[in-house]
Design a protein around this motif. Structure first.
Motif, PDB file in Angstrom:
ATOM      1  N   PHE A  47       0.830  -1.210   0.000  1.00 29.76           N
ATOM      2  CA  PHE A  47       0.000   0.000   0.000  1.00 29.76           C
ATOM      3  C   PHE A  47       0.863   1.258   0.000  1.00 29.76           C
ATOM      4  CE2 PHE A  47      -2.167   3.360   2.437  1.00 29.76           C
ATOM      5  CZ  PHE A  47      -3.241   3.593   1.593  1.00 29.76           C
ATOM      6  N   LEU A  48       1.849   1.303   0.888  1.00 25.50           N
ATOM      7  CA  LEU A  48       2.701   2.488   0.981  1.00 25.50           C
ATOM      8  C   LEU A  48       3.496   2.705  -0.304  1.00 25.50           C
ATOM      9  CD1 LEU A  48       4.003   2.089   4.644  1.00 25.50           C
ATOM     10  CD2 LEU A  48       2.409   3.820   3.795  1.00 25.50           C
ATOM     11  N   THR A  49       3.967   1.626  -0.913  1.00 29.82           N
ATOM     12  CA  THR A  49       4.725   1.755  -2.167  1.00 29.82           C
ATOM     13  C   THR A  49       3.850   2.301  -3.287  1.00 29.82           C
ATOM     14  OG1 THR A  49       6.190  -0.075  -1.529  1.00 29.82           O
ATOM     15  CG2 THR A  49       6.100   0.506  -3.869  1.00 29.82           C
ATOM     16  N   LEU A  50       2.641   1.767  -3.425  1.00 29.22           N
ATOM     17  CA  LEU A  50       1.733   2.251  -4.475  1.00 29.22           C
ATOM     18  C   LEU A  50       1.364   3.713  -4.252  1.00 29.22           C
ATOM     19  CD1 LEU A  50      -0.698  -0.781  -4.973  1.00 29.22           C
ATOM     20  CD2 LEU A  50       1.063   0.033  -6.547  1.00 29.22           C
ATOM     21  N   LEU A  51       1.051   4.060  -3.011  1.00 32.12           N
ATOM     22  CA  LEU A  51       0.688   5.452  -2.717  1.00 32.12           C
ATOM     23  C   LEU A  51       1.875   6.377  -2.973  1.00 32.12           C
ATOM     24  CD1 LEU A  51      -1.528   7.324  -1.683  1.00 32.12           C
ATOM     25  CD2 LEU A  51      -0.718   6.887   0.655  1.00 32.12           C
ATOM     26  N   GLY A  52       3.074   5.913  -2.632  1.00 31.33           N
ATOM     27  CA  GLY A  52       4.269   6.714  -2.902  1.00 31.33           C
ATOM     28  C   GLY A  52       4.500   6.932  -4.386  1.00 31.33           C
ATOM     29  N   LEU A  53       4.254   5.910  -5.198  1.00 29.98           N
ATOM     30  CA  LEU A  53       4.412   6.048  -6.651  1.00 29.98           C
ATOM     31  C   LEU A  53       3.405   7.035  -7.231  1.00 29.98           C
ATOM     32  CD1 LEU A  53       5.054   2.322  -7.665  1.00 29.98           C
ATOM     33  CD2 LEU A  53       6.695   4.214  -7.771  1.00 29.98           C
ATOM     34  N   VAL A  54       2.177   7.011  -6.710  1.00 33.09           N
ATOM     35  CA  VAL A  54       1.164   7.965  -7.168  1.00 33.09           C
ATOM     36  C   VAL A  54       1.616   9.394  -6.851  1.00 33.09           C
ATOM     37  CG1 VAL A  54      -1.192   8.802  -6.774  1.00 33.09           C
ATOM     38  CG2 VAL A  54      -0.766   6.356  -7.036  1.00 33.09           C
ATOM     39  N   ALA A  55       2.074   9.608  -5.617  1.00 29.44           N
ATOM     40  CA  ALA A  55       2.517  10.943  -5.216  1.00 29.44           C
ATOM     41  C   ALA A  55       3.735  11.389  -6.028  1.00 29.44           C
ATOM     42  CB  ALA A  55       2.843  10.960  -3.726  1.00 29.44           C
ATOM     43  N   ALA A  56       4.707  10.496  -6.196  1.00 25.53           N
ATOM     44  CA  ALA A  56       5.928  10.853  -6.926  1.00 25.53           C
ATOM     45  C   ALA A  56       5.634  11.144  -8.394  1.00 25.53           C
ATOM     46  CB  ALA A  56       6.949   9.719  -6.811  1.00 25.53           C
ATOM     47  N   SER A  57       4.741  10.373  -9.002  1.00 23.68           N
ATOM     48  CA  SER A  57       4.418  10.612 -10.413  1.00 23.68           C
ATOM     49  C   SER A  57       3.682  11.933 -10.593  1.00 23.68           C
ATOM     50  CB  SER A  57       3.591   9.447 -10.977  1.00 23.68           C
ATOM     51  OG  SER A  57       2.339   9.338 -10.327  1.00 23.68           O
ATOM     52  N   GLY A  58       2.857  12.306  -9.609  1.00 25.15           N
ATOM     53  CA  GLY A  58       2.180  13.602  -9.674  1.00 25.15           C
ATOM     54  C   GLY A  58       3.166  14.756  -9.621  1.00 25.15           C
ATOM     55  N   LEU A  59       4.167  14.641  -8.751  1.00 27.45           N
ATOM     56  CA  LEU A  59       5.204  15.670  -8.685  1.00 27.45           C
ATOM     57  C   LEU A  59       6.038  15.692  -9.961  1.00 27.45           C
ATOM     58  CD1 LEU A  59       6.391  15.229  -4.976  1.00 27.45           C
ATOM     59  CD2 LEU A  59       5.005  17.095  -5.914  1.00 27.45           C
ATOM     60  N   ALA A  60       6.229  14.527 -10.574  1.00 26.83           N
ATOM     61  CA  ALA A  60       6.986  14.458 -11.824  1.00 26.83           C
ATOM     62  C   ALA A  60       6.263  15.205 -12.944  1.00 26.83           C
ATOM     63  CB  ALA A  60       7.224  13.006 -12.221  1.00 26.83           C
ATOM     64  N   VAL A  61       4.942  15.101 -12.974  1.00 24.21           N
ATOM     65  CA  VAL A  61       4.165  15.833 -13.984  1.00 24.21           C
ATOM     66  C   VAL A  61       4.388  17.333 -13.823  1.00 24.21           C
ATOM     67  CG1 VAL A  61       1.843  16.397 -14.799  1.00 24.21           C
ATOM     68  CG2 VAL A  61       2.412  14.032 -14.216  1.00 24.21           C
ATOM     69  N   LEU A  62       4.386  17.790 -12.569  1.00 21.43           N
ATOM     70  CA  LEU A  62       4.618  19.212 -12.310  1.00 21.43           C
ATOM     71  C   LEU A  62       6.011  19.633 -12.778  1.00 21.43           C
ATOM     72  CD1 LEU A  62       3.820  21.924 -10.980  1.00 21.43           C
ATOM     73  CD2 LEU A  62       4.772  21.025  -8.839  1.00 21.43           C
ATOM     74  N   ALA A  63       6.994  18.816 -12.451  1.00 19.63           N
ATOM     75  CA  ALA A  63       8.377  19.170 -12.783  1.00 19.63           C
ATOM     76  C   ALA A  63       8.641  19.131 -14.283  1.00 19.63           C
ATOM     77  CB  ALA A  63       9.336  18.229 -12.059  1.00 19.63           C
ATOM     78  N   LEU A  64       7.941  18.255 -15.011  1.00 21.40           N
ATOM     79  CA  LEU A  64       8.239  18.029 -16.432  1.00 21.40           C
ATOM     80  C   LEU A  64       7.175  18.599 -17.366  1.00 21.40           C
ATOM     81  CD1 LEU A  64       9.335  14.269 -16.110  1.00 21.40           C
ATOM     82  CD2 LEU A  64      10.839  16.274 -16.304  1.00 21.40           C
ATOM     83  N   ARG A  65       6.262  19.393 -16.844  1.00 21.86           N
ATOM     84  CA  ARG A  65       5.093  19.761 -17.659  1.00 21.86           C
ATOM     85  C   ARG A  65       5.417  20.681 -18.835  1.00 21.86           C
ATOM     86  NH1 ARG A  65       1.356  23.754 -13.968  1.00 21.86           N
ATOM     87  NH2 ARG A  65       2.897  25.374 -13.528  1.00 21.86           N
ATOM     88  N   GLU A  66       6.561  21.313 -18.829  1.00 22.64           N
ATOM     89  CA  GLU A  66       6.940  22.150 -19.971  1.00 22.64           C
ATOM     90  C   GLU A  66       8.134  21.569 -20.716  1.00 22.64           C
ATOM     91  OE1 GLU A  66       7.356  26.243 -18.997  1.00 22.64           O
ATOM     92  OE2 GLU A  66       5.264  26.463 -18.364  1.00 22.64           O
ATOM     93  N   THR A  67       8.236  20.234 -20.685  1.00 19.92           N
ATOM     94  CA  THR A  67       9.304  19.544 -21.403  1.00 19.92           C
ATOM     95  C   THR A  67       8.686  18.478 -22.303  1.00 19.92           C
ATOM     96  OG1 THR A  67       9.678  17.705 -19.853  1.00 19.92           O
ATOM     97  CG2 THR A  67      10.721  19.826 -19.328  1.00 19.92           C
ATOM     98  N   MET A  68       9.523  17.853 -23.135  1.00 15.76           N
ATOM     99  CA  MET A  68       9.037  16.819 -24.040  1.00 15.76           C
ATOM    100  C   MET A  68       8.667  15.519 -23.309  1.00 15.76           C
ATOM    101  SD  MET A  68      12.647  15.635 -25.799  1.00 15.76           S
ATOM    102  CE  MET A  68      11.833  14.364 -26.754  1.00 15.76           C
ATOM    103  N   LEU A  69       8.971  15.427 -22.012  1.00 12.64           N
ATOM    104  CA  LEU A  69       8.637  14.223 -21.241  1.00 12.64           C
ATOM    105  C   LEU A  69       7.290  14.348 -20.527  1.00 12.64           C
ATOM    106  CD1 LEU A  69      12.114  13.403 -19.640  1.00 12.64           C
ATOM    107  CD2 LEU A  69      11.019  12.306 -21.596  1.00 12.64           C
TER     108      LEU A  69
END
Length: 373
Positions: free
Chosen positions: A299-321
């Motif tokens: 549970f903690l691993t899945l929830l952590g991946l959801v949170a980390a991927s959301g932050l990744a979208v923010l960090a990469l939202r103006e890039t080709m990734l």
């Protein structure tokens, strides 16, 4: 251990504890069993979910192994708690997720994520998928708004409906036959116990989170994770208002409420999850129950991946990734919601119901303390 043996062991341990009561005052479990010569099956489920696993009783118990009585309250109640998740899960086929197949929950979430990535790779032209998109509606140029909201919305409704049905079944099993006015009086004290995690205080001195040393580490990490989750909910709700009321489409500016609350929530969640996982690794394995440990880590691993991927979208939202990061996040969110009813998430509403029952019992029949008080 087969279900029958789990219940029999829980009944044996609780009978011994009710006779001893040396740990009275450590947590809410012991007042709930005070004076009970026998423990009905429904009470086993109630008491198991009342236990917060603070382990104070394990280190205080004079009958713990290697004593012949071999009393291991945290491990025994963890096994009974996991059995209650399976017994009251709705639909019933979700019960398999609380056995040895706990890692299958992660496999389902991973499979949904990979499917989302595959669909986007096959249907979205590479020029759009790997393009740099800015301004109003940039996210929807990669994944259409309808597809995004349908996948996340339907999986969320499934999770809420299933968890609500499971919790209702559990409550019907443990609900005491008392007048409605007592239930209403108990709501306030129960809510305080739920929000403050009072029973993770180990009677006021902290819990034995990683050994005999008392600490508040798990309580603090849990609060951080829940606060972070609440902020991400605020982010989602405010984004919906921005979209449907103000008519402004994502992505939003960094200083907007959706982005600020989502960023703070994601960081807090990751901090809390990291703290809880660290405690899982450092904790004394003797009072742990392997099945619950698996549920916690998945549970903690899945929830952590959801949170980390959301932050990744923010960090990469103006890039080709951005396109790949957005697809990965949506896949993880959808997969997470789909498996949520077969995950450790059930402990939250089940424990809330157990704390409400305990508050009702305190009002209806105030507990007697040792020494005749």
């Amino acid at each position: 251990m087969p279900p029958r043996e789990v219940v029999e062991e829980a009944e044996r341990v609780l009978r011994l504890c009710s006779a001893c009561m040396y740990c009275d005052g450590v947590c809410a479990v012991f007042p709930a069993i005070a004076g009970k010569a026998t423990v009905p099956l429904a009470d086993v489920a109630h008491i198991a979910n009342l236990c917060h696993g603070c382990r104070g009783c394990w280190y205080a118990c004079q009958y713990a192994p290697p004593h012949p009585f071999a009393v291991n309250v945290p491990q025994t109640l963890a096994a009974a708690r996991r059995l209650s998740y399976a017994d009251f899960s709705r639909p019933r086929w979700l019960a398999a997720g609380f056995g040895r197949r706990a890692w299958a929950v992660a496999a389902v979430a991973g499979g949904v994520t990979l499917l989302a990535l595959l669909l986007v790779l096959l249907t979205v032209p590479s020029g759009i998928l790997f393009g740099v998109h800015r301004g109003d509606g940039a996210f929807y140029r990669v994944v259409p708004w309808g597809a995004m909201t349908t996948a996340a919305g339907l999986s969320f409704l499934w999770a809420v409906g299933s968890i609500a049905a499971s919790t209702l079944a559990f409550w019907r099993s443990i609900a005491p036959a008392v007048p409605g006015k007592i239930v209403r009086r108990a709501l306030g004290p129960a809510l305080v116990d739920i929000v403050t995690l009072n029973n993770l205080g180990g009677g006021g001195h902290g819990c034995n989170d990683a050994g005999e040393r008392l600490s508040q580490e798990r309580r603090i990490a849990h609060h951080a994770m829940v606060a972070g989750f609440a902020l991400t909910v605020l982010s989602t709700l405010s984004a919906a208002l921005w979209h449907h009321v103000a008519g402004v489409r994502a992505p939003y500016g960094f200083w907007s409420l959706p982005v600020l609350s989502g960023t703070a929530g994601g960081v807090l969640m990751l901090a809390g999850i990291a703290g809880l996982l660290a405690l899982e690794v450092r904790a004394d394995p003797a009072p742990a129950e392997p099945g619950e440990t698996r549920l916690n880590r998945v549970f903690l691993t899945l929830l952590g991946l959801v949170a980390a991927s959301g932050l990744a979208v923010l960090a990469l939202r103006e890039t080709m990734l951005m396109g790949l990061a957005l697809t990965l996040h949506l896949g993880l969110v959808t997969g997470f919601f789909l498996v949520l009813p077969a995950s450790k998430m059930l402990h939250a509403p089940f424990r809330a119901a157990a704390l409400l029952r305990a508050a009702i019992d305190r009002i209806a029949s105030p507990p007697r303390r040792s020494g005749g008080e």
